[in-house]
Design a protein around this motif. Sequence first.
Motif, short mmCIF file in Angstrom:
data_model
loop_
_atom_site.label_atom_id
_atom_site.label_comp_id
_atom_site.label_asym_id
_atom_site.label_seq_id
_atom_site.Cartn_x
_atom_site.Cartn_y
_atom_site.Cartn_z
N LYS A 137 27.84 106.68 60.14
CA LYS A 137 26.48 106.20 59.90
C LYS A 137 26.14 106.24 58.41
N GLN A 138 26.65 107.26 57.74
CA GLN A 138 26.44 107.33 56.29
C GLN A 138 27.17 106.20 55.59
N ALA A 139 28.37 105.86 56.07
CA ALA A 139 29.11 104.73 55.52
C ALA A 139 28.33 103.44 55.71
N GLN A 140 27.73 103.29 56.89
CA GLN A 140 26.92 102.10 57.16
C GLN A 140 25.75 102.00 56.19
N GLN A 141 25.08 103.12 55.92
CA GLN A 141 23.96 103.13 54.98
C GLN A 141 24.42 102.77 53.56
N LEU A 142 25.59 103.24 53.18
CA LEU A 142 26.12 102.92 51.85
C LEU A 142 26.40 101.42 51.73
N ILE A 143 26.94 100.84 52.79
CA ILE A 143 27.22 99.39 52.78
C ILE A 143 25.92 98.60 52.69
N GLU A 144 24.91 98.97 53.49
CA GLU A 144 23.62 98.29 53.48
C GLU A 144 22.97 98.38 52.10
N HIS A 145 23.04 99.55 51.49
CA HIS A 145 22.42 99.73 50.17
C HIS A 145 23.16 98.91 49.11
N ALA A 146 24.50 98.91 49.18
CA ALA A 146 25.29 98.18 48.18
C ALA A 146 25.04 96.68 48.27
N LEU A 147 24.91 96.16 49.50
CA LEU A 147 24.73 94.71 49.69
C LEU A 147 23.25 94.31 49.74
N ILE A 194 20.83 94.89 51.95
CA ILE A 194 20.39 94.34 53.23
C ILE A 194 19.71 95.46 54.02
N ASN A 195 18.79 95.09 54.91
CA ASN A 195 18.05 96.08 55.68
C ASN A 195 18.86 96.62 56.86
N ASP A 196 19.68 95.75 57.43
CA ASP A 196 20.47 96.16 58.58
C ASP A 196 21.85 95.53 58.46
N ILE A 197 22.88 96.28 58.81
CA ILE A 197 24.25 95.80 58.64
C ILE A 197 24.53 94.56 59.48
N SER A 198 23.77 94.37 60.56
CA SER A 198 23.98 93.21 61.43
C SER A 198 23.61 91.90 60.75
N GLN A 199 22.91 91.98 59.60
CA GLN A 199 22.60 90.76 58.86
C GLN A 199 23.87 90.11 58.29
N ARG A 200 24.88 90.92 58.05
CA ARG A 200 26.13 90.40 57.48
C ARG A 200 27.34 90.66 58.36
N PHE A 201 27.28 91.73 59.16
CA PHE A 201 28.46 92.12 59.95
C PHE A 201 28.05 92.36 61.41
N VAL A 202 28.87 91.85 62.31
CA VAL A 202 28.69 92.14 63.73
C VAL A 202 29.90 92.95 64.19
N ASP A 220 32.32 87.88 47.27
CA ASP A 220 30.85 87.82 47.28
C ASP A 220 30.23 89.06 47.90
N PHE A 221 31.02 89.78 48.70
CA PHE A 221 30.50 90.95 49.40
C PHE A 221 31.11 92.25 48.88
N CYS A 222 31.73 92.18 47.71
CA CYS A 222 32.33 93.37 47.10
C CYS A 222 31.40 93.96 46.04
N ARG A 223 31.36 95.25 45.99
CA ARG A 223 30.59 95.97 44.98
C ARG A 223 31.47 97.11 44.44
N HIS A 224 30.92 97.88 43.50
CA HIS A 224 31.71 98.96 42.91
C HIS A 224 32.17 99.97 43.95
N ASN A 225 31.38 100.15 45.01
CA ASN A 225 31.75 101.15 46.01
C ASN A 225 32.06 100.55 47.39
N VAL A 226 32.08 99.22 47.49
CA VAL A 226 32.37 98.55 48.76
C VAL A 226 33.32 97.38 48.51
N LEU A 227 34.35 97.28 49.35
CA LEU A 227 35.29 96.16 49.27
C LEU A 227 35.45 95.58 50.67
N VAL A 228 35.32 94.26 50.78
CA VAL A 228 35.46 93.56 52.05
C VAL A 228 36.64 92.61 51.96
N MET A 229 37.59 92.77 52.87
CA MET A 229 38.78 91.92 52.83
C MET A 229 39.23 91.57 54.25
#
Length: 518
Positions: A100-110, A112-120, A234-243
């Motif tokens: 859940k903490q990982a999910q919050q980090l992803i939402e903050h980095a991107l 977005i209010n909820d991870i479902s806006q970008r990821f299902v 487009d979805f990568c940040r310093h602390n998040v990588l999407v591949m």
Amino acid sequence: MRITRLIKITKTFFQYGLDELIPPMWLPWYVTPLRTMIFWWRNKHPDKTRGQRIRLALQELGPVWVKFGQMLSTRRDLLPHDIANELNFLQDKVAPFDGKQAQQLIEHALEINDISQRFVEFDIKPLASASIAQVHTAHLIDHDGEHKDVVIKVIRPGIDRIINADVELMQVIAGFVARYMPDGKRLRPREVIEEYKKTIIDELDLLREAANAIQLRRNFENSDSLYVPFVYSDFCRHNVLVMERIYGIPVSDIAALKANNTNLEKLAERGVEVFFTQVFRDSFFHADMHPGNVFVSYENPQSPQYIGIDCGIVGTLNREDKRYLAENFIAFFNRDYRKVAELHVDSGWVPADTNLEDFEFAIRTVCEPIFNKPLAEISFGHVLVNLFNTARRFNMEVQPQLVLLQKTLLYIEGLGRQLYPQLDLWKTAKPFLENWMKEQIGPKAVYNNVKANLPFWGEKLPEIPDLIYDYLKAGKYAHQMQQLHMIKNQQETNRQHKLTRITILLGCAIIALAITFK
């Protein structure tokens, strides 16, 4: 926290008997009474080898020290082989942090209010966990609304503080080693820690890893030998990588590879080809090719394709390093040890005043015995290690790019021999290197250089008449200035001569008057 951590390190140091590995004359005076005072911390693992004790101590100290040990395992120019070999067994596996903490980090980095806006179908349970980051699976909703099967890599929260604190303590220990140990200067502990610090700090920046993966993927686009997953930058940040999520057989799972009817000989040879292609064609190579980062595609088992992930550490070579390295390999294959010695001096890897005869003899001593063995029994990587160790005796400066190369070559050869024990690394590598050298110095190289420079020459061609005119005009002006300078010099010389004559005449007149009135 720093004092508490230092106490923990000291306790671990004594409990694994690491103080016993240091000769008494190298230890400062206060260590002996300290041993007496903390007798309950004495060596609790006397039955284990020194390498095992060092490995277990690093594992107990945590992920930052584990990574340091992994880095040290590649520095065979600094460590005895038994310790370096044991450090190879260090495993970078730690308990995952809260999903859940990982999910919050992803939402903050991107943002977005909820991870479902970008990821299902985001899986709150991590797929894998390591010291610096952990990985979760999901389906990405891209800008076109399509779903993509992806993995999301997230940096551990607060890991930067832990790393900085432990690296500071490492620097303190390095200063102690440099000051008190007789071999401290050669070991260069401060430089080693600085090198480690740079490496681990780079791994904290996932944008750097994303850029490396994009470059490596472009280099092997449409290749049958290596596949690098697509990075959704487009979805990568310093602390998040999407591949892109990949599905393959771990390269270390020989049973699964055989079950898939994989051509292991072809797979081993392709590993060698991929390595030399990265180094000599692209000057950009994946420098962390341990088995955990390498998979094999299920498709086309008779023409197997590697899948490479985790591009946080890459190595590069400039043109001169590549040429010298290729020439070294070829000279070595041809048993031309004089050439190997000369190349080390020409490249600046050893001092210019090195005695070539002594250096050649030392290289011959290392290399010649192995040619009496069948090629399949010779470890090319370990021969390279021994060559570096020999060069070190002649004050060879440690080349960071060569250390990464050595590490990667050892990984590749170990992987190849595990897949196909009869692998003849030399037979695979020598033709590749010879062809590469021909392309660098032959007619084809001249043609390619001309072709590469044609756009530049075409741009500059219209300027050539003006440049010639300016050059001639400048030459004419310079000639005129030279003539004026010569005339002025001649005039100054004549003036000096005239003053000298006048001075002499006046002197003679004064002497004559003095004689007359005497």
